[in-house]
Write an enzyme that holds these catalytic residues in place. Sequence first.
Site, PDB file in Angstrom:
ATOM      1  N   SER A 144       0.413  -9.118  -1.480  1.00 32.21           N
ATOM      2  CA  SER A 144       1.600  -8.286  -1.707  1.00 32.21           C
ATOM      3  C   SER A 144       1.347  -7.185  -2.724  1.00 32.21           C
ATOM      4  CB  SER A 144       2.778  -9.150  -2.178  1.00 32.21           C
ATOM      5  OG  SER A 144       3.118 -10.082  -1.184  1.00 32.21           O
ATOM      6  N   GLU A 369       2.071  -7.068   6.915  1.00 28.53           N
ATOM      7  CA  GLU A 369       2.623  -5.709   6.774  1.00 28.53           C
ATOM      8  C   GLU A 369       3.774  -5.691   5.776  1.00 28.53           C
ATOM      9  OE1 GLU A 369       1.533  -2.993   7.985  1.00 28.53           O
ATOM     10  OE2 GLU A 369       0.276  -3.537   9.699  1.00 28.53           O
TER      11      GLU A 369
HETATM   12  P1  TGC Z   1       3.591   2.635  -5.329  1.00 30.20           P
HETATM   13  O1  TGC Z   1       3.546   3.127  -6.755  1.00 30.20           O
HETATM   14  O2  TGC Z   1       4.891   2.369  -4.676  1.00 30.20           O
HETATM   15  O3  TGC Z   1       2.791   3.678  -4.412  1.00 30.20           O
HETATM   16  C1  TGC Z   1       1.460   4.096  -4.686  1.00 30.20           C
HETATM   17  C2  TGC Z   1       1.224   5.389  -3.909  1.00 30.20           C
HETATM   18  O4  TGC Z   1       1.465   5.205  -2.510  1.00 30.20           O
HETATM   19  C3  TGC Z   1       2.595   6.011  -2.070  1.00 30.20           C
HETATM   20  N1  TGC Z   1       3.367   5.147  -1.172  1.00 30.20           N
HETATM   21  C4  TGC Z   1       3.404   5.271   0.144  1.00 30.20           C
HETATM   22  N2  TGC Z   1       2.882   6.185   0.956  1.00 30.20           N
HETATM   23  C5  TGC Z   1       3.104   6.027   2.263  1.00 30.20           C
HETATM   24  N3  TGC Z   1       3.788   5.006   2.801  1.00 30.20           N
HETATM   25  C6  TGC Z   1       4.316   4.044   2.000  1.00 30.20           C
HETATM   26  N4  TGC Z   1       4.969   3.002   2.510  1.00 30.20           N
HETATM   27  C7  TGC Z   1       4.139   4.174   0.611  1.00 30.20           C
HETATM   28  N5  TGC Z   1       4.535   3.435  -0.442  1.00 30.20           N
HETATM   29  C8  TGC Z   1       4.053   4.042  -1.544  1.00 30.20           C
HETATM   30  C9  TGC Z   1       3.327   6.377  -3.323  1.00 30.20           C
HETATM   31  O5  TGC Z   1       4.035   7.572  -3.159  1.00 30.20           O
HETATM   32  C10 TGC Z   1       2.183   6.527  -4.306  1.00 30.20           C
HETATM   33  O6  TGC Z   1       1.488   7.747  -3.969  1.00 30.20           O
HETATM   34  P2  TGC Z   1       0.620   8.562  -5.069  1.00 30.20           P
HETATM   35  O7  TGC Z   1       0.119   9.749  -4.316  1.00 30.20           O
HETATM   36  O8  TGC Z   1       1.603   8.890  -6.174  1.00 30.20           O
HETATM   37  O9  TGC Z   1      -0.467   7.653  -5.526  1.00 30.20           O
HETATM   38  O10 TGC Z   1       2.679   1.351  -5.266  1.00 30.20           O
HETATM   39  P3  TGC Z   1       3.060  -0.087  -5.670  1.00 30.20           P
HETATM   40  O11 TGC Z   1       1.811  -0.761  -6.100  1.00 30.20           O
HETATM   41  O12 TGC Z   1       4.237  -0.088  -6.621  1.00 30.20           O
HETATM   42  O13 TGC Z   1       3.545  -0.662  -4.247  1.00 30.20           O
HETATM   43  C11 TGC Z   1       4.400  -1.688  -4.214  1.00 30.20           C
HETATM   44  C12 TGC Z   1       4.473  -2.327  -2.820  1.00 30.20           C
HETATM   45  C13 TGC Z   1       4.794  -3.789  -3.064  1.00 30.20           C
HETATM   46  C14 TGC Z   1       5.591  -1.683  -2.030  1.00 30.20           C
HETATM   47  C15 TGC Z   1       3.161  -2.206  -2.034  1.00 30.20           C
HETATM   48  O14 TGC Z   1       2.106  -2.691  -2.794  1.00 30.20           O
HETATM   49  C16 TGC Z   1       3.232  -2.949  -0.717  1.00 30.20           C
HETATM   50  O15 TGC Z   1       3.686  -2.424   0.285  1.00 30.20           O
HETATM   51  N6  TGC Z   1       2.749  -4.247  -0.678  1.00 30.20           N
HETATM   52  C17 TGC Z   1       2.637  -5.007   0.547  1.00 30.20           C
HETATM   53  C18 TGC Z   1       1.235  -4.941   1.043  1.00 30.20           C
HETATM   54  C19 TGC Z   1       1.155  -5.047   2.530  1.00 30.20           C
HETATM   55  O16 TGC Z   1       2.071  -4.794   3.259  1.00 30.20           O
HETATM   56  N7  TGC Z   1      -0.035  -5.349   3.039  1.00 30.20           N
HETATM   57  C20 TGC Z   1      -0.264  -5.342   4.418  1.00 30.20           C
HETATM   58  C21 TGC Z   1      -1.733  -5.474   4.708  1.00 30.20           C
HETATM   59  S1  TGC Z   1      -2.203  -4.941   6.329  1.00 30.20           S
HETATM   60  C22 TGC Z   1      -1.539  -6.053   7.368  1.00 30.20           C
HETATM   61  O17 TGC Z   1      -0.805  -6.926   7.045  1.00 30.20           O
HETATM   62  C23 TGC Z   1      -1.901  -5.852   8.760  1.00 30.20           C
HETATM   63  S2  TGC Z   1      -1.246  -6.965   9.868  1.00 30.20           S
HETATM   64  C24 TGC Z   1      -1.660  -6.113  11.227  1.00 30.20           C
HETATM   65  C25 TGC Z   1      -1.371  -6.746  12.517  1.00 30.20           C
HETATM   66  O18 TGC Z   1      -2.079  -7.698  12.925  1.00 30.20           O
HETATM   67  O19 TGC Z   1      -0.466  -6.206  13.216  1.00 30.20           O
HETATM   68  P1  FAD Z   2       1.371 -13.302  -1.405  1.00 26.99           P
HETATM   69  O1  FAD Z   2       1.302 -11.861  -1.711  1.00 26.99           O
HETATM   70  O2  FAD Z   2       0.595 -14.242  -2.258  1.00 26.99           O
HETATM   71  O3  FAD Z   2       2.905 -13.741  -1.416  1.00 26.99           O
HETATM   72  C1  FAD Z   2       3.306 -15.122  -1.516  1.00 26.99           C
HETATM   73  C2  FAD Z   2       4.833 -15.178  -1.594  1.00 26.99           C
HETATM   74  O4  FAD Z   2       5.285 -14.510  -2.772  1.00 26.99           O
HETATM   75  C3  FAD Z   2       5.534 -14.478  -0.426  1.00 26.99           C
HETATM   76  O5  FAD Z   2       6.647 -15.230  -0.015  1.00 26.99           O
HETATM   77  C4  FAD Z   2       6.008 -13.162  -1.038  1.00 26.99           C
HETATM   78  O6  FAD Z   2       7.142 -12.612  -0.390  1.00 26.99           O
HETATM   79  C5  FAD Z   2       6.354 -13.615  -2.452  1.00 26.99           C
HETATM   80  N1  FAD Z   2       6.387 -12.517  -3.405  1.00 26.99           N
HETATM   81  C6  FAD Z   2       5.470 -11.518  -3.576  1.00 26.99           C
HETATM   82  N2  FAD Z   2       5.840 -10.690  -4.571  1.00 26.99           N
HETATM   83  C7  FAD Z   2       7.018 -11.158  -5.047  1.00 26.99           C
HETATM   84  C8  FAD Z   2       7.914 -10.743  -6.073  1.00 26.99           C
HETATM   85  N3  FAD Z   2       7.672  -9.652  -6.816  1.00 26.99           N
HETATM   86  N4  FAD Z   2       9.030 -11.467  -6.272  1.00 26.99           N
HETATM   87  C9  FAD Z   2       9.294 -12.570  -5.536  1.00 26.99           C
HETATM   88  N5  FAD Z   2       8.478 -13.023  -4.548  1.00 26.99           N
HETATM   89  C10 FAD Z   2       7.370 -12.320  -4.322  1.00 26.99           C
HETATM   90  N6  FAD Z   2      -3.984  -7.892   5.879  1.00 26.99           N
HETATM   91  C11 FAD Z   2      -4.831  -6.841   6.045  1.00 26.99           C
HETATM   92  O7  FAD Z   2      -5.189  -6.153   5.099  1.00 26.99           O
HETATM   93  N7  FAD Z   2      -5.283  -6.509   7.285  1.00 26.99           N
HETATM   94  C12 FAD Z   2      -4.938  -7.217   8.399  1.00 26.99           C
HETATM   95  O8  FAD Z   2      -5.360  -6.880   9.510  1.00 26.99           O
HETATM   96  C13 FAD Z   2      -4.072  -8.347   8.245  1.00 26.99           C
HETATM   97  N8  FAD Z   2      -3.760  -9.121   9.310  1.00 26.99           N
HETATM   98  C14 FAD Z   2      -3.056 -10.277   9.117  1.00 26.99           C
HETATM   99  C15 FAD Z   2      -2.860 -11.167  10.193  1.00 26.99           C
HETATM  100  C16 FAD Z   2      -2.191 -12.364   9.989  1.00 26.99           C
HETATM  101  C17 FAD Z   2      -2.036 -13.320  11.137  1.00 26.99           C
HETATM  102  C18 FAD Z   2      -1.647 -12.679   8.727  1.00 26.99           C
HETATM  103  C19 FAD Z   2      -0.886 -13.947   8.492  1.00 26.99           C
HETATM  104  C20 FAD Z   2      -1.823 -11.798   7.675  1.00 26.99           C
HETATM  105  C21 FAD Z   2      -2.541 -10.606   7.843  1.00 26.99           C
HETATM  106  N9  FAD Z   2      -2.802  -9.741   6.768  1.00 26.99           N
HETATM  107  C22 FAD Z   2      -3.613  -8.659   6.933  1.00 26.99           C
HETATM  108  C23 FAD Z   2      -2.389 -10.115   5.425  1.00 26.99           C
HETATM  109  C24 FAD Z   2      -0.917  -9.898   5.136  1.00 26.99           C
HETATM  110  O9  FAD Z   2      -0.636  -8.547   4.975  1.00 26.99           O
HETATM  111  C25 FAD Z   2      -0.582 -10.704   3.879  1.00 26.99           C
HETATM  112  O10 FAD Z   2      -0.575 -12.073   4.266  1.00 26.99           O
HETATM  113  C26 FAD Z   2       0.755 -10.307   3.269  1.00 26.99           C
HETATM  114  O11 FAD Z   2       0.709  -8.996   2.785  1.00 26.99           O
HETATM  115  C27 FAD Z   2       1.169 -11.264   2.150  1.00 26.99           C
HETATM  116  O12 FAD Z   2       0.131 -11.462   1.262  1.00 26.99           O
HETATM  117  P2  FAD Z   2      -0.307 -12.972   0.859  1.00 26.99           P
HETATM  118  O13 FAD Z   2      -0.491 -13.720   2.105  1.00 26.99           O
HETATM  119  O14 FAD Z   2      -1.441 -12.898  -0.064  1.00 26.99           O
HETATM  120  O15 FAD Z   2       0.972 -13.560   0.124  1.00 26.99           O
END
Ligand code: TGC
Ligand code: FAD
Length: 390
Positions: A144, A369
């Site tokens: 996250s 995501e």
């Molecule tokens: P923050 O200070 O908010 O932002 C840093 C820089 O990024 C810009 N920005 C964005 N730009 C585009 N789209 C967005 N959604 C953006 N959000 C922020 C922002 O303007 C800033 O830009 P710059 O130029 O000033 O540097 O960063 P933060 O660390 O406070 O972010 C907080 C948070 C929690 C929202 C972020 O870390 C987050 O979204 N965490 C969740 C991570 C996540 O979703 N991981 C997914 C991994 S990939 C995956 O799961 C693939 S699954 C694929 C599949 O199988 O379908």
């Molecule tokens: P954590 O970040 O450890 O979160 C654990 C729990 O804490 C969650 O319930 C969360 O909501 C909660 N939490 C987090 N922050 C806070 C807060 N501030 N306050 C209260 N609660 C909070 N990632 C990639 O980069 N590329 C991929 O292709 C990709 N594919 C994936 C495919 C699958 C099938 C899965 C399951 C995951 C994939 N991911 C990928 C990773 C995915 O994006 C992460 O699992 C997700 O972002 C959550 O991270 P984590 O699993 O480490 O959970």
Amino acid sequence: MASQKLDPLDLFDIDSELAEDEQMVRDTVARFVDEQAIPLMREAFEQHHFPRELITGVAELGLLGSSIDGYDCAGLNSVCYGLICQQLERGDSGLRSFVSVQSSLVMYPIHAFGSEEQKSRWLPAMARGEAIGCFGLTEPHGGSDPANMKTHAKRDGNDWVLNGAKMWITNATIADVAVVWAQTDEGIKGFLVEKDMPGFTTQEIENKFSLRASVTGALFFDDVRVPEASVLPGVSSLRGPLSCLTQARYGITWGVIGAAQACLQEVLAYTEDRVLFGKPLSHTQAIQIRLADMARRITTAQLLSLRLGRIKDNGELSPSQVSLAKWNNCRAAIDIARDARDILGGSGISAEYCSIRHMLNLESVITYEGTETVHQLSVGRELTGINAFG
Ligand code: TGC
Ligand code: FAD
């Protein structure tokens, strides 16, 4: 007043809001999913493998990198991309995941931040499905908060030396190229790591209960030498990976509607046939209320996604709007799938019915995501101006 019966899967006639070419894309993908994907997905899920034989068909329809203009890509609008995701996920979230990762998480950053040489080398091959990509952002200690990533790279002559690990990576072990995000002295950079680069290894995560028809794995980097030519030149901050996530999350808002529609369709048929206490289940008030609630949630999700798509095509999309829709639509879909599973009774735990497969898949989709909490906090930050993540 209209007297025709409404489409149970499209009560507000969203279809009529679509342009002719959008309807055509939707129908073409729907046919592919019905004829080629659905017959394979149940077995693929049971056997825990991704049906790679579908890649050629997906590529031939132009579904890989479909939003990109040029480089042998289809150049479709965002609503078309959403409709593609919706139809694919009606089949299985694993199939939509494959297309999301290839299109939004690998081709998008190469197109948006890559050099001309990187674009010409990778995009046409990826559009044809000849090269497969994965996206490495999440690390084992906590996905996250990607700003806290440990994977890092250091300059060494004309190369970079990359060390670290990524976890939960879709397509990890079948990818030809990984877009890997790492800390450097110059900010967070994207590295195009190729499968045969020395020091780069992958490992599949086995025994998942969710997204079993998708490959998930870990990436390991042990002094991997990456040439400067394989570093994305266009971005050096978290904005790089987060903007990829915005594309993929947008597609997911549409995708999960497809999974929810499949569940509703299944229970509509089931409750009509299932006779208990002398009448079909569908004749009872309790079941009708539950079916109506599914339709309400699907309709709300459809309206959100279509509006989001139009905003995106106008170039006015804000990440917090995507967060709200990802949160709402994933929540709606998983609640529908769980309720559908329950309405099916004992049959609901059998692989003969798709609801339990969608239900289990959606546990991943609501987590990846950005978890539901992450998206709620993003919307909270938008409303209050206060960053409550820390
Ligand atoms: P923050 O200070 O908010 O932002 C840093 C820089 O990024 C810009 N920005 C964005 N730009 C585009 N789209 C967005 N959604 C953006 N959000 C922020 C922002 O303007 C800033 O830009 P710059 O130029 O000033 O540097 O960063 P933060 O660390 O406070 O972010 C907080 C948070 C929690 C929202 C972020 O870390 C987050 O979204 N965490 C969740 C991570 C996540 O979703 N991981 C997914 C991994 S990939 C995956 O799961 C693939 S699954 C694929 C599949 O199988 O379908
Ligand atoms: P954590 O970040 O450890 O979160 C654990 C729990 O804490 C969650 O319930 C969360 O909501 C909660 N939490 C987090 N922050 C806070 C807060 N501030 N306050 C209260 N609660 C909070 N990632 C990639 O980069 N590329 C991929 O292709 C990709 N594919 C994936 C495919 C699958 C099938 C899965 C399951 C995951 C994939 N991911 C990928 C990773 C995915 O994006 C992460 O699992 C997700 O972002 C959550 O991270 P984590 O699993 O480490 O959970």
